[in-house]
Design a protein around this motif. Sequence first.
Motif, PDB file in Angstrom:
ATOM      1  N   HIS A 138       1.003  14.248 -42.733  1.00  9.82           N
ATOM      2  CA  HIS A 138      -0.063  15.218 -42.443  1.00  9.82           C
ATOM      3  C   HIS A 138      -1.246  15.128 -43.405  1.00  9.82           C
ATOM      4  CE1 HIS A 138       2.410  17.063 -39.387  1.00  9.82           C
ATOM      5  NE2 HIS A 138       3.399  17.078 -40.248  1.00  9.82           N
ATOM      6  N   LYS A 139      -1.392  14.002 -44.088  1.00 10.50           N
ATOM      7  CA  LYS A 139      -2.577  13.810 -44.921  1.00 10.50           C
ATOM      8  C   LYS A 139      -3.795  13.885 -44.006  1.00 10.50           C
ATOM      9  CE  LYS A 139      -4.825  10.789 -48.184  1.00 10.50           C
ATOM     10  NZ  LYS A 139      -4.672   9.702 -49.123  1.00 10.50           N
ATOM     11  N   GLY A 140      -4.846  14.587 -44.447  1.00  6.25           N
ATOM     12  CA  GLY A 140      -6.041  14.761 -43.638  1.00  6.25           C
ATOM     13  C   GLY A 140      -5.994  16.006 -42.764  1.00  6.25           C
ATOM     14  N   SER A 141      -4.947  16.805 -42.906  1.00  7.23           N
ATOM     15  CA  SER A 141      -4.788  18.022 -42.105  1.00  7.23           C
ATOM     16  C   SER A 141      -5.890  19.023 -42.415  1.00  7.23           C
ATOM     17  CB  SER A 141      -3.423  18.645 -42.394  1.00  7.23           C
ATOM     18  OG  SER A 141      -3.316  19.908 -41.778  1.00  7.23           O
ATOM     19  N   HIS A 168      -0.131   5.044 -44.330  1.00 10.59           N
ATOM     20  CA  HIS A 168      -0.298   6.141 -43.379  1.00 10.59           C
ATOM     21  C   HIS A 168      -0.578   5.591 -41.982  1.00 10.59           C
ATOM     22  CE1 HIS A 168      -0.452   9.008 -46.651  1.00 10.59           C
ATOM     23  NE2 HIS A 168      -1.356   8.241 -47.256  1.00 10.59           N
ATOM     24  N   ARG A 169      -0.301   6.389 -40.981  1.00 12.12           N
ATOM     25  CA  ARG A 169      -0.584   6.050 -39.575  1.00 12.12           C
ATOM     26  C   ARG A 169      -1.388   7.193 -38.983  1.00 12.12           C
ATOM     27  NH1 ARG A 169      -2.047   4.433 -35.190  1.00 12.12           N
ATOM     28  NH2 ARG A 169      -0.703   3.665 -33.547  1.00 12.12           N
ATOM     29  N   ALA A 170      -2.604   6.898 -38.517  1.00 15.37           N
ATOM     30  CA  ALA A 170      -3.514   7.931 -38.025  1.00 15.37           C
ATOM     31  C   ALA A 170      -3.149   8.376 -36.612  1.00 15.37           C
ATOM     32  CB  ALA A 170      -4.949   7.416 -38.056  1.00 15.37           C
ATOM     33  N   PHE A 171      -3.180   9.679 -36.392  1.00  9.76           N
ATOM     34  CA  PHE A 171      -2.932  10.279 -35.086  1.00  9.76           C
ATOM     35  C   PHE A 171      -4.043   9.922 -34.106  1.00  9.76           C
ATOM     36  CE2 PHE A 171      -4.093  13.808 -32.253  1.00  9.76           C
ATOM     37  CZ  PHE A 171      -2.952  13.873 -31.472  1.00  9.76           C
ATOM     38  N   GLY A 172      -3.656   9.626 -32.891  1.00 11.39           N
ATOM     39  CA  GLY A 172      -4.605   9.481 -31.796  1.00 11.39           C
ATOM     40  C   GLY A 172      -5.496   8.257 -31.846  1.00 11.39           C
ATOM     41  N   THR A 173      -5.046   7.187 -32.470  1.00 17.35           N
ATOM     42  CA  THR A 173      -5.856   5.982 -32.523  1.00 17.35           C
ATOM     43  C   THR A 173      -4.953   4.754 -32.433  1.00 17.35           C
ATOM     44  OG1 THR A 173      -7.476   4.722 -33.803  1.00 17.35           O
ATOM     45  CG2 THR A 173      -5.867   5.953 -35.053  1.00 17.35           C
ATOM     46  N   SER A 174      -5.514   3.685 -31.922  1.00 17.31           N
ATOM     47  CA  SER A 174      -4.749   2.438 -31.855  1.00 17.31           C
ATOM     48  C   SER A 174      -4.945   1.598 -33.110  1.00 17.31           C
ATOM     49  CB  SER A 174      -5.179   1.627 -30.624  1.00 17.31           C
ATOM     50  OG  SER A 174      -6.543   1.265 -30.747  1.00 17.31           O
ATOM     51  N   SER A 220      -2.523  23.108 -34.132  1.00 16.35           N
ATOM     52  CA  SER A 220      -3.988  23.110 -34.246  1.00 16.35           C
ATOM     53  C   SER A 220      -4.576  21.769 -34.646  1.00 16.35           C
ATOM     54  CB  SER A 220      -4.443  24.162 -35.260  1.00 16.35           C
ATOM     55  OG  SER A 220      -4.061  25.439 -34.840  1.00 16.35           O
ATOM     56  N   ASP A 221      -3.955  21.106 -35.633  1.00 21.56           N
ATOM     57  CA  ASP A 221      -4.502  19.834 -36.116  1.00 21.56           C
ATOM     58  C   ASP A 221      -4.674  18.840 -34.978  1.00 21.56           C
ATOM     59  OD1 ASP A 221      -5.151  19.933 -38.809  1.00 21.56           O
ATOM     60  OD2 ASP A 221      -3.108  19.548 -39.463  1.00 21.56           O
ATOM     61  N   ARG A 222      -3.653  18.679 -34.198  1.00 22.57           N
ATOM     62  CA  ARG A 222      -3.705  17.701 -33.110  1.00 22.57           C
ATOM     63  C   ARG A 222      -4.568  18.217 -31.958  1.00 22.57           C
ATOM     64  NH1 ARG A 222       0.595  16.752 -36.113  1.00 22.57           N
ATOM     65  NH2 ARG A 222       1.440  14.658 -36.255  1.00 22.57           N
ATOM     66  N   TYR A 223      -4.443  19.486 -31.622  1.00 21.92           N
ATOM     67  CA  TYR A 223      -5.236  20.066 -30.531  1.00 21.92           C
ATOM     68  C   TYR A 223      -6.731  19.897 -30.798  1.00 21.92           C
ATOM     69  CZ  TYR A 223      -7.278  23.409 -27.312  1.00 21.92           C
ATOM     70  OH  TYR A 223      -8.050  23.987 -26.332  1.00 21.92           O
ATOM     71  N   GLU A 224      -7.166  20.223 -32.003  1.00 23.07           N
ATOM     72  CA  GLU A 224      -8.589  20.153 -32.324  1.00 23.07           C
ATOM     73  C   GLU A 224      -9.110  18.725 -32.400  1.00 23.07           C
ATOM     74  OE1 GLU A 224      -9.652  22.706 -35.576  1.00 23.07           O
ATOM     75  OE2 GLU A 224      -8.609  24.402 -34.670  1.00 23.07           O
ATOM     76  N   ARG A 225      -8.229  17.770 -32.550  1.00 22.84           N
ATOM     77  CA  ARG A 225      -8.645  16.364 -32.511  1.00 22.84           C
ATOM     78  C   ARG A 225      -8.694  15.848 -31.075  1.00 22.84           C
ATOM     79  NH1 ARG A 225      -6.817  17.196 -37.545  1.00 22.84           N
ATOM     80  NH2 ARG A 225      -7.609  15.880 -39.215  1.00 22.84           N
ATOM     81  N   VAL A 226      -7.869  16.397 -30.204  1.00 23.59           N
ATOM     82  CA  VAL A 226      -7.873  15.989 -28.797  1.00 23.59           C
ATOM     83  C   VAL A 226      -8.995  16.703 -28.035  1.00 23.59           C
ATOM     84  CG1 VAL A 226      -6.527  16.020 -26.659  1.00 23.59           C
ATOM     85  CG2 VAL A 226      -5.420  15.427 -28.802  1.00 23.59           C
ATOM     86  N   PHE A 227      -9.236  17.981 -28.356  1.00 21.09           N
ATOM     87  CA  PHE A 227     -10.287  18.771 -27.715  1.00 21.09           C
ATOM     88  C   PHE A 227     -11.257  19.275 -28.788  1.00 21.09           C
ATOM     89  CE2 PHE A 227      -6.575  19.474 -24.915  1.00 21.09           C
ATOM     90  CZ  PHE A 227      -7.088  18.956 -23.743  1.00 21.09           C
ATOM     91  N   PRO A 228     -12.090  18.389 -29.358  1.00 25.33           N
ATOM     92  CA  PRO A 228     -13.000  18.842 -30.423  1.00 25.33           C
ATOM     93  C   PRO A 228     -14.066  19.781 -29.867  1.00 25.33           C
ATOM     94  CG  PRO A 228     -13.512  16.586 -29.791  1.00 25.33           C
ATOM     95  CD  PRO A 228     -12.279  16.982 -29.025  1.00 25.33           C
TER      96      PRO A 228
END
Length: 195
Positions: A124-127, A144-150, A101-109
Amino acid sequence: MSMMFYSPGWELAVDSPGSGELLITTVTDSTATGTVTDEKWYRAYYGSQVVQFLAAVTARALCDIAGRVGHEDLPAFLTPDVARGLLPTLQKAVLLTLAGSDRYERVFPDDGRAPAEPLCIRCHKGSFFPYLAISSEWCEQFGHRAFGTSLERWEEAHEAYRLNREGWKRTETRRRESRKSPQLRLPDASGGGEE
């Protein structure tokens, strides 16, 4: 959060996001979603089978040899046209099945929903689900390294999130105010007044 996906003639169920389990069935008795076959077809896919099924449907959609999924061939009614109709919905369901869910909802908000804060790919900080966050020696030492960003740094990801959230708040405020205020009436374009 379990989720059902619908495509004309299909129902795809993800009962436990991130668990690697995808349930797929045909809809044979509904005029609301249409049908692709009169045959009741149901499969449950797990782990790598989920990706194999996605690859087979993609190949069929592209008129390529579909290959095998586990020990089964794709059903005969899954023509290239039917596969093309199923593919966008299947892609979303596969992402939720494997990434959670965490990643799905960030890819398809959801439209209109506030931007999500950054999610660390390691701890998973920020989950959305705080119980998933775990301590990480890597994160403590290197950050930390943020998901879905460069963006390289966690602070940069938070700054981008802050700016996005402020923009979202302004848009929401304008949207709410436009609903409250009456529409201004413009004068008649003909230039004529009352007689």
